[in-house]
Design a protein around this motif. Sequence first.
Motif: not given
Length: 325
Positions: A301, A303-308
């Motif tokens: 989740t 990652m889905d918000s833009g974080l690796d």
Amino acid sequence: MEVGLVYNSFAHVSMLPEEKELRDTGLAIGKHLERLGHTIRYFDMDNPEDIKALCHSNITIAFDTCERVHRDARGESYAAALLEYLGIYHTRTSAFHIALGINKVRIKMILKSQGIATPCFQVFIDEEDALHSDLHFPLFVKGVASENSIGIDERSLVINLWQLKEKVSNILTTLHQPALVEEFIEGREFAVAILPGKVNRTLPILEMEFDELPPEQRYLDYAAKWVVHSDRYRKTKSVHPQHLSNEEKKTITDTALRSFKILGLDSYARVDMRMKEDTVYVLEINQNPSIGENGSGYVRTAMDSGLDYTAIIDALLQNAMLGAS
């Protein structure tokens, strides 16, 4: 910056699936901290010499992934308490809050006192305890202080007194702790992860899908989480939910964030809930959800918000450093 990596190696034991993930998570985090330019000192909480070395180190901040001491889950709070005693800032919530959260009953009572819905429950210290009149089947049985879904299996959902006594007896004898018996909420199940920082924020909602399983098996048990070749594991899916109104999404995320604040948490966490009709019931609050590099819901989740993954680890370290500033 020099960062301590506090972890479990589980050396010299045959690792259970969740223990292998814990070890691998600690080692993966160390690698990503190095990518961020930090110098890492590893402290294995399964090694007395490493604990001694930690006590004599001069580190000021640690990434704490320890969840056991001698395979005892209470070691999670012991490790945090040691770091706090040594004046070392760390990435977990406080030792006090970790110890508080180990007992599911205490958490339920605190949330209920603040108006958060949670399933009605009773604690059994003997299989012959009389069932309270306000509890009705089906019921769900688990350990008062168990974690990682340990003790939850295909017999945890009970529909009569005979099944209830059998499962309570199983919890008492195998986990050596009281049994928590709850009303089973027959509804959609959601998980909301919280990313801590100067402003805590919820990550995208996940829904557990059990459609391929029969009704009596639609819940997360140990096999569904950890036994990768099991039918339960293969047929339990986490998805971004469809057919949720904006109002329902807001209720779910607000409940998660409010529960987080009520308990005074200040590090990464996940709130597990079920929604029945218009009510969202908090099932559990996981103060240390898996942040494994591969496959964990929290990381997915984020990652889905833009974080690796490296950015996730950095965000958790930066949150710990807020206390030092």
